[in-house]
Enzyme design. Sequence first.
Site, PDB file in Angstrom:
ATOM      1  N   HIS A 126      19.762  66.747 -44.642  1.00  0.00           N
ATOM      2  CA  HIS A 126      20.157  67.967 -45.367  1.00  0.00           C
ATOM      3  C   HIS A 126      19.555  68.018 -46.787  1.00  0.00           C
ATOM      4  O   HIS A 126      19.843  67.158 -47.604  1.00  0.00           O
ATOM      5  CB  HIS A 126      21.678  68.006 -45.422  1.00  0.00           C
ATOM      6  CG  HIS A 126      22.259  69.368 -45.607  1.00  0.00           C
ATOM      7  ND1 HIS A 126      21.771  70.495 -44.981  1.00  0.00           N
ATOM      8  CD2 HIS A 126      23.301  69.804 -46.353  1.00  0.00           C
ATOM      9  CE1 HIS A 126      22.499  71.556 -45.328  1.00  0.00           C
ATOM     10  NE2 HIS A 126      23.429  71.167 -46.166  1.00  0.00           N
ATOM     11  N   SER A 179      21.421  74.276 -49.107  1.00  0.00           N
ATOM     12  CA  SER A 179      22.543  74.650 -48.257  1.00  0.00           C
ATOM     13  C   SER A 179      22.973  76.087 -48.587  1.00  0.00           C
ATOM     14  O   SER A 179      22.124  76.966 -48.676  1.00  0.00           O
ATOM     15  CB  SER A 179      23.675  73.627 -48.475  1.00  0.00           C
ATOM     16  OG  SER A 179      24.545  73.611 -47.405  1.00  0.00           O
ATOM     17  N   ASP A 237      18.459  67.499 -39.744  1.00  0.00           N
ATOM     18  CA  ASP A 237      19.592  68.229 -40.315  1.00  0.00           C
ATOM     19  C   ASP A 237      20.141  69.235 -39.309  1.00  0.00           C
ATOM     20  O   ASP A 237      19.426  70.142 -38.890  1.00  0.00           O
ATOM     21  CB  ASP A 237      19.114  68.949 -41.585  1.00  0.00           C
ATOM     22  CG  ASP A 237      20.214  69.777 -42.232  1.00  0.00           C
ATOM     23  OD1 ASP A 237      21.389  69.593 -41.870  1.00  0.00           O
ATOM     24  OD2 ASP A 237      19.879  70.601 -43.101  1.00  0.00           O
TER      25      ASP A 237
END
Length: 479
Positions: free
Chosen positions: A440, A155, A415
């Site tokens: 994710h 991320s 995602d």
Amino acid sequence: MGGNGKLSIILIAFFAIFVSISSAYHYETKEIEVPLDHFSYANNATFKLRYLYNATFAKNHLSPILFYTGNEGDIELFAANTGFQWELASSLQAVVVFAEHRYYGKSLPFGNDSFKSATQFGYLTAEQALADFAFLIDELTDGENNRPVIALGGSYGGMLAAWIRMKYPHKVAGALAASAPIWQFTNLTKCNIFSKILTSVYATGINNDQSNRNCSINIKKSWEVFESYSKTDKGKATLNNAFHFCKGMEITKPEDLQKFFEYLEDVYGNLAMANYPYDNTFLSPLPAYPVAQFCMYLKTAVDNDDLVKSMQQALNVYYNFTGKTKCLDYKSAYEPSMGDAGWDIQTCNEMVMPMCSSGGDDDMFRKKDWSFKEYSDKCFAKYQVRPREREMLIRYGGFNIETASNIIFSNGLLDPWSGGGVMRTSNKKVYIIIIPEGAHHIDLRASNPKDPRSVSEARTIEENIIKSWIQNFYQRTVY
Ligand SMILES: *[C@@H]1O[C@H](CO)[C@@H](O)[C@H](O)[C@H]1NC(C)=O
Ligand SMILES: *[C@@H]1O[C@H](CO)[C@@H](O)[C@H](O)[C@H]1NC(C)=O
Ligand SMILES: *[C@@H]1O[C@H](CO)[C@@H](O)[C@H](O)[C@H]1NC(C)=O
Ligand SMILES: *[C@@H]1O[C@H](CO)[C@@H](O)[C@H](O)[C@H]1NC(C)=O
Ligand SMILES: *[C@@H]1O[C@H](CO)[C@@H](O)[C@H](O)[C@H]1NC(C)=O
Ligand SMILES: *[C@@H]1O[C@H](CO)[C@@H](O)[C@H](O)[C@H]1NC(C)=O
């Protein structure tokens, strides 16, 4: 209200993906003193940056270092949820380091005053964080470029992993950037991509299962239905009876409904990000493939009253999987707390990620436009700072990553952040890994017997590439 609801998806969801620390891993907790401001001599202040350290797997002082570039949260959360890094360390006989990002966890430059005003929080930027990491790497490698360091992150942490390789290639031999949306910035990616991917995840489930289509259709319909219910006493009573809201959170005025809508938008994002093939507890306790579980209640065509009921049952998957939740609290997540003030501020200096929804057929969200001016005004009202819209393009090059090398960009197609990720490049020194069944940064999580093949294969490829970087490092010629 351009983009405001969606902004909160970033605020909460980006962050919330790691909320439980039930660590199976052990490490020493250390600190390093770093300059508050790496880029000027106007200020001598320093502060203590925390990092986690485990050298048990390493053979000697020249063994590789796997260095997690911490993101917006307590670093222990990332150590607990990045099992792949521990597995890699064991197989590569490497040192494990998890470095905390400044202004998060315990690495607060001004203690409890860190978020008081720009005088204190003005040093919270990705550049300063990268410089902290480079400082720490310098210390860990005795000021010599004597052992390979591989950056890893997911991320925003993945963005930092990619960027530290771009900015400090002499300090970092390569980077694994998992689910790193480095292209989720102005003029690189359409602002509705996030909503569009989410919609398709809800419409098609895991295996392009068309029987799910009514799920996104029902969600799309729900905004108007709830809105119209909220306008009459009878309708309000129906909503308040159905949803078991916590005391004082009953929907009585339009602002309540807006808050509830923002909550729902976050729920849809969070369920998709955590759409893993096994039960997990890090976000909130969730079943395997929670989107499918959620959609089970919304698969059929329903009338409006049924829609309210079905939505309530579906939401239980998110906030009441344990069956122990007494009431639905859709408000407290939004009360500012010290833990997430940092990310909110970062989105108001350089992390301007335009978000919008078209409201069209391929978008189950309410129509929302993106306006930089509105966004900037909101930031100014909150923090007396205004974002710089082109900052990230200038600093990191936007699409122009031709000079980058030794970076793996991995993205899962389940995602919603993959839309802003690097999914193609003509640069042969950058590797793209696409995980069709991945949510994710699932590849960073510990191996699990329930992992689909595409996930285990991604990890194997990643390990092989990292091994080759390490070998090349040891074989390099030093002048
Ligand atoms: C490092 O991790 C290994 C494997 O989990 C563990 O056995 C060891 O005790 C840890 N070392 C420290 C210093 O915590
Ligand atoms: C920095 O520290 C030195 C002494 O360590 C001091 O002489 C100098 O005035 C300080 N500079 C600033 C800008 O605080
Ligand atoms: C900072 O705030 C926390 C939580 O409110 C409190 O426990 C702690 O004592 C405070 N620290 C200082 C140095 O004031
Ligand atoms: C984005 O592109 C448009 C059209 O080319 C341009 O007018 C605008 O200035 C760009 N915005 C930024 C922040 O670069
Ligand atoms: C989906 O909704 C349509 C009506 O909008 C209905 O005809 C169809 O049967 C529903 N699909 C399923 C799987 O229930
Ligand atoms: C949570 O689930 C339990 C068991 O199904 C149920 O009794 C309870 O009402 C649910 N809580 C809420 C807030 O819906």
